[in-house]
Design an enzyme around this catalytic site. Structure first.
Site, PDB file in Angstrom:
ATOM      1  N   CYS A  42       0.867  -1.175   0.000  1.00 20.70           N
ATOM      2  CA  CYS A  42       0.000   0.000   0.000  1.00 20.70           C
ATOM      3  C   CYS A  42       0.905   1.227   0.000  1.00 20.70           C
ATOM      4  O   CYS A  42       1.663   1.434   0.957  1.00 20.70           O
ATOM      5  CB  CYS A  42      -0.868  -0.023   1.262  1.00 20.70           C
ATOM      6  SG  CYS A  42      -1.850   1.449   1.521  1.00 20.70           S
ATOM      7  N   CYS A  61      -0.709   3.623  -6.594  1.00 17.33           N
ATOM      8  CA  CYS A  61      -1.591   3.010  -5.599  1.00 17.33           C
ATOM      9  C   CYS A  61      -1.786   1.577  -6.071  1.00 17.33           C
ATOM     10  O   CYS A  61      -2.012   1.347  -7.270  1.00 17.33           O
ATOM     11  CB  CYS A  61      -2.926   3.759  -5.539  1.00 17.33           C
ATOM     12  SG  CYS A  61      -4.230   2.887  -4.633  1.00 17.33           S
TER      13      CYS A  61
HETATM   14  N1  DGL Z   1      -3.876   0.480  -2.037  1.00 14.58           N
HETATM   15  C1  DGL Z   1      -3.539   1.661  -1.338  1.00 14.58           C
HETATM   16  C2  DGL Z   1      -2.308   2.347  -1.913  1.00 14.58           C
HETATM   17  O1  DGL Z   1      -1.487   1.699  -2.559  1.00 14.58           O
HETATM   18  C3  DGL Z   1      -4.532   2.696  -0.932  1.00 14.58           C
HETATM   19  C4  DGL Z   1      -5.971   2.604  -1.102  1.00 14.58           C
HETATM   20  C5  DGL Z   1      -6.696   3.387  -0.022  1.00 14.58           C
HETATM   21  O2  DGL Z   1      -6.888   2.795   1.046  1.00 14.58           O
HETATM   22  O3  DGL Z   1      -7.035   4.569  -0.244  1.00 14.58           O
HETATM   23  O4  DGL Z   1      -2.106   3.508  -1.721  1.00 14.58           O
END
Ligand code: DGL
Length: 276
Positions: A80, A192
């Site tokens: 993330c 993301c």
């Molecule tokens: N998958 C997450 C990232 O790579 C973020 C998604 C979220 O919770 O807003 O930033």
């Protein structure tokens, strides 16, 4: 990490706020199919893109502590960007096993861009982080980097994995700032981990653009940290069942089970957190 890592099947914890981390898990599993994987997602806290830094650090730390109390972890991947750009020092302070973070792929994007016009697409939180500005200063000095922080894209990707089709009108409205640029971008960083799941739809809006994400680089990093020589004959004898955990069990998680089993994640449990 234990010294006899090659003698046992290493356990890799992969964390995200939602299903985005599956894009990273996929890359890791492609390189090392026979590790023991625990995929954990904080669906109670999703989305992280609008949360404060303190809340994110507290939640991620609690989740990992909880998993560690029940499992011996060889390596953790914070799949993330939003969490990695803020949590890594705190997590490395607290846990003894190696922790790999995911940060926007600015460096490879700067290398492949021909016109040196790059877009960074990420959550609002990732765009705001000093870590992200430092990446741009360090690795993309010769480029013009445009940043677009959106809350909705991770939700659109999350919904797609829950079976909802992507609304192309909504997507093109969100991407409008980049659709009619006088000098078009030739490379867009998917900053993301949710976004690779909507890359096909983004590609329809930007047919000439190269999209770059961090998935493969993270998988290679995990492989080299584990110093893992793939040896199916050893690991197949000790194949533990992969596990999947989330911070809340609800209708959406129940509906996600068949998708998760496609990722060989079938053994589910809930982790109750005592943070807001
Ligand atoms: N998958 C997450 C990232 O790579 C973020 C998604 C979220 O919770 O807003 O930033």
């Amino acid at each position: 990490m234990s010294s006899n890592i090659k003698d046992k099947q290493p356990t890799v914890l992969i964390f995200d706020s939602g299903v985005g981390g599956l894009s990273v898990y996929d890359e890791i599993r492609l390189l090392m199919p026979n590790l023991h994987y625990i995929y954990v997602f904080d669906n109670q806290g999703f989305p992280y893109g609008d949360k404060s830094e303190a809340v994110i650090i507290e939640r991620v730390t609690q989740v990992i502590s909880h998993v560690q109390s029940a499992h011996s972890i060889d390596i953790a991947v914070i799949a993330c960007n939003t969490a990695s750009t803020i949590c890594l020092p705190a997590l490395r302070n607290q846990f003894a096993f190696p922790i790999v973070g995911v940060v926007p792929a600015i460096k490879p994007a700067a290398k492949i861009s021909r016109n040196k016009l790059i877009g960074l697409l990420a959550t609002k939180a990732t765009i705001k982080r000093a870590y992200t500005s430092r990446l741009v200063e360090e690795f993309a000095q010769d480029c013009h980097v445009q940043m677009l922080g959106l809350s909705e894209l991770a939700i659109i990707a999350e919904n797609k994995l829950h079976g909802q089709p992507v609304d192309m009108t909504q997507l093109s409205q969100l991407m409008a700032p980049w659709l009619n640029l006088a000098k078009p971008l030739d490379t867009i960083v998917l900053g993301c981990t949710h976004y690779p799941f909507i890359q096909d739809e983004l590609q329809l809006l930007f047919p000439q653009v190269n999209f770059v994400d961090s998935g493969y680089a993270i998988a290679s990093r995990v492989q080299s940290l584990l110093n893992y020589q793939i040896n199916n004959s050893v690991v197949s004898q000790q194949n533990s069942q992969n596990q999947v955990m989330s911070t809340r069990f609800d209708h959406d998680v129940a509906a996600l089970m068949s998708t998760l089993s496609g990722y060989n994640l079938t053994n589910y449990c809930t982790i109750p957190l005592d943070v807001v």
